[in-house]
Design a protein around this motif. Structure first.
Motif, short mmCIF file in Angstrom:
data_model
loop_
_atom_site.label_atom_id
_atom_site.label_comp_id
_atom_site.label_asym_id
_atom_site.label_seq_id
_atom_site.Cartn_x
_atom_site.Cartn_y
_atom_site.Cartn_z
N TRP A 1 0.92 -1.35 -0.05
CA TRP A 1 0.04 -0.06 -0.10
C TRP A 1 0.92 1.13 0.00
CZ3 TRP A 1 -5.51 0.68 0.91
CH2 TRP A 1 -6.16 -0.52 0.89
N LYS A 2 0.24 2.46 -0.45
CA LYS A 2 1.00 3.85 -0.34
C LYS A 2 0.01 4.56 0.28
CE LYS A 2 -0.41 4.91 -4.95
NZ LYS A 2 0.19 5.08 -6.30
N PHE B 1 -10.34 10.51 4.98
CA PHE B 1 -9.57 9.68 4.39
C PHE B 1 -10.40 8.55 3.75
CE2 PHE B 1 -6.56 11.38 7.54
CZ PHE B 1 -5.28 11.19 6.99
N SER B 2 -9.79 7.99 2.75
CA SER B 2 -10.23 6.70 1.98
C SER B 2 -9.44 5.38 1.66
CB SER B 2 -10.73 7.45 0.61
OG SER B 2 -9.80 7.68 -0.11
N PHE B 3 -10.01 4.55 1.51
CA PHE B 3 -9.14 3.10 1.49
C PHE B 3 -9.47 2.99 -0.07
CE2 PHE B 3 -10.23 3.02 5.95
CZ PHE B 3 -8.93 3.08 6.55
N ASP B 4 -8.63 2.52 -0.76
CA ASP B 4 -8.72 2.36 -2.36
C ASP B 4 -7.94 1.02 -2.33
OD1 ASP B 4 -8.78 1.83 -4.94
OD2 ASP B 4 -7.98 4.01 -5.48
N TYR B 5 -8.99 -0.24 -2.18
CA TYR B 5 -8.20 -1.27 -2.39
C TYR B 5 -7.79 -1.86 -3.69
CZ TYR B 5 -9.53 -2.44 2.48
OH TYR B 5 -9.84 -2.56 3.95
N GLU B 6 -8.42 -1.46 -4.80
CA GLU B 6 -8.23 -1.53 -6.18
C GLU B 6 -6.61 -1.12 -6.38
OE1 GLU B 6 -9.79 -0.07 -10.41
OE2 GLU B 6 -11.33 -1.36 -9.10
N ASN B 7 -6.42 -0.03 -5.96
CA ASN B 7 -5.01 0.60 -6.30
C ASN B 7 -4.17 0.43 -5.09
OD1 ASN B 7 -5.52 1.83 -8.96
ND2 ASN B 7 -7.09 3.01 -8.09
N LYS B 8 -4.67 0.09 -3.97
CA LYS B 8 -3.76 -0.08 -2.71
C LYS B 8 -3.41 1.08 -2.21
CE LYS B 8 -2.68 -5.12 -1.98
NZ LYS B 8 -1.66 -5.74 -1.88
N ILE C 1 -19.09 16.21 1.16
CA ILE C 1 -18.02 15.40 1.66
C ILE C 1 -18.17 14.08 0.74
CG2 ILE C 1 -17.78 13.54 3.81
CD1 ILE C 1 -18.92 16.10 5.51
N LEU C 2 -19.30 13.73 0.41
CA LEU C 2 -19.02 12.35 -0.42
C LEU C 2 -18.56 12.70 -1.83
CD1 LEU C 2 -22.60 10.77 0.75
CD2 LEU C 2 -20.14 9.92 1.44
N GLN C 3 -18.73 13.77 -2.02
CA GLN C 3 -18.33 14.39 -3.38
C GLN C 3 -16.69 14.12 -3.43
OE1 GLN C 3 -19.48 14.91 -6.75
NE2 GLN C 3 -21.47 13.88 -5.57
N ARG C 4 -16.05 14.40 -2.42
CA ARG C 4 -14.70 14.19 -2.39
C ARG C 4 -14.00 12.82 -2.57
NH1 ARG C 4 -12.15 18.94 1.59
NH2 ARG C 4 -13.78 20.53 1.24
N TYR C 5 -15.20 11.94 -2.32
CA TYR C 5 -14.67 10.56 -2.63
C TYR C 5 -14.52 9.93 -3.82
CZ TYR C 5 -14.01 10.08 2.78
OH TYR C 5 -13.63 10.32 3.75
N VAL C 6 -15.38 10.76 -4.60
CA VAL C 6 -15.58 10.18 -6.04
C VAL C 6 -14.30 9.62 -6.74
CG1 VAL C 6 -16.42 10.61 -8.30
CG2 VAL C 6 -17.93 11.23 -6.62
N GLY C 7 -13.97 8.56 -7.23
CA GLY C 7 -13.02 7.97 -7.72
C GLY C 7 -11.66 7.68 -6.93
N LYS C 8 -11.92 8.06 -5.73
CA LYS C 8 -10.82 8.05 -4.68
C LYS C 8 -10.92 6.74 -3.48
CE LYS C 8 -8.69 11.66 -5.91
NZ LYS C 8 -7.35 11.47 -6.64
N PHE C 9 -11.66 5.95 -4.00
CA PHE C 9 -11.89 4.71 -2.90
C PHE C 9 -12.43 3.49 -3.73
CE2 PHE C 9 -16.18 6.05 -3.02
CZ PHE C 9 -17.08 5.07 -2.85
N SER C 10 -12.30 2.35 -3.30
CA SER C 10 -12.80 1.26 -3.84
C SER C 10 -12.96 0.25 -2.58
CB SER C 10 -11.86 0.49 -4.56
OG SER C 10 -10.90 0.12 -4.53
#
Length: 190
Positions: free
Chosen positions: A15-16, A135-142, A163-172
């Motif tokens: 992860w990074k 903060f978000s966790f993006d499991y696809e991109n670790k 708040i939820l708009q900030r998560y678009v494309g930044k989590f999986s």
């Protein structure tokens, strides 16, 4: 030493961590999504890697003997979700009495699929006059992303949408079937 160890573990797991450019002394951290117990491990490692002396809220049933005392020493705060206990007021008081208080929460309130985002995190931040750091966790991109700071205005529904708009494309999610309904529209499916 714990900071270095946490950073090493995050890297060893592949992860990074995208760190916040600056962070307030007092804050409420929200982490999405929460679909796995792994999320708690990554949140703990992130807190250690960023040298945050943070508390975190979790359901009280996790604080059983023999690990309950250890979890509390690691910053855990048991929350009784079966009845109203004044948790928001208790946390607002804690922020008022501690100039360096940091609290981490998962607003879905469960690892399973939630119909809505619980509002307690928001009202703690609003009433304590502290920012929400996302903060978000993006499991696809670790990748563990810091998505910035949000100052609550007192208008929960409007602010939650921002708040939820900030998560678009930044989590999986780790378990897509357990993703909270409000987050499903923010998640870019392939």
């Amino acid at each position: 030493m714990l900071q270095s160890l946490a950073r090493l573990i995050i890297k060893a797991l592949g992860w990074k961590l995208i760190e916040p450019p600056n962070r307030p002394a007092r804050m409420l951290i929200v982490a999405y999504p929460h679909t796995s117990n792994w999320d708690a491990l990554y949140a703990l490692l992130t807190g250690l890697a960023l040298e945050l002396r943070a508390n975190w809220a979790a359901k009280d049933s996790l604080f059983f003997w023999p690990i309950g005392g250890l979890l509390q020493r690691l910053g855990g705060i048991p929350v009784n979700r079966r009845q109203r206990t004044g948790f928001v007021d208790q946390m607002v008081e804690r922020f008022a009495s501690d100039p360096n208080c940091i609290l981490i929460m998962a607003p879905e309130g469960t690892r399973k699929k939630a119909d809505k985002i619980k509002s307690g995190f928001y009202y703690i931040a609003y009433e304590a006059h502290i920012p929400i750091v996302m903060f978000s966790f993006d499991y696809e991109n670790k990748t563990i992303h810091c998505l910035g700071v949000f100052e609550p205005t007192g208008h929960f529904e409007q602010d939650l949408e921002q708040i939820l708009q900030r998560y678009v494309g930044k989590f999986s999610p780790k378990n897509p079937d357990w993703l909270a309904k409000p987050l499903q529209k923010q998640w870019k499916k392939h």
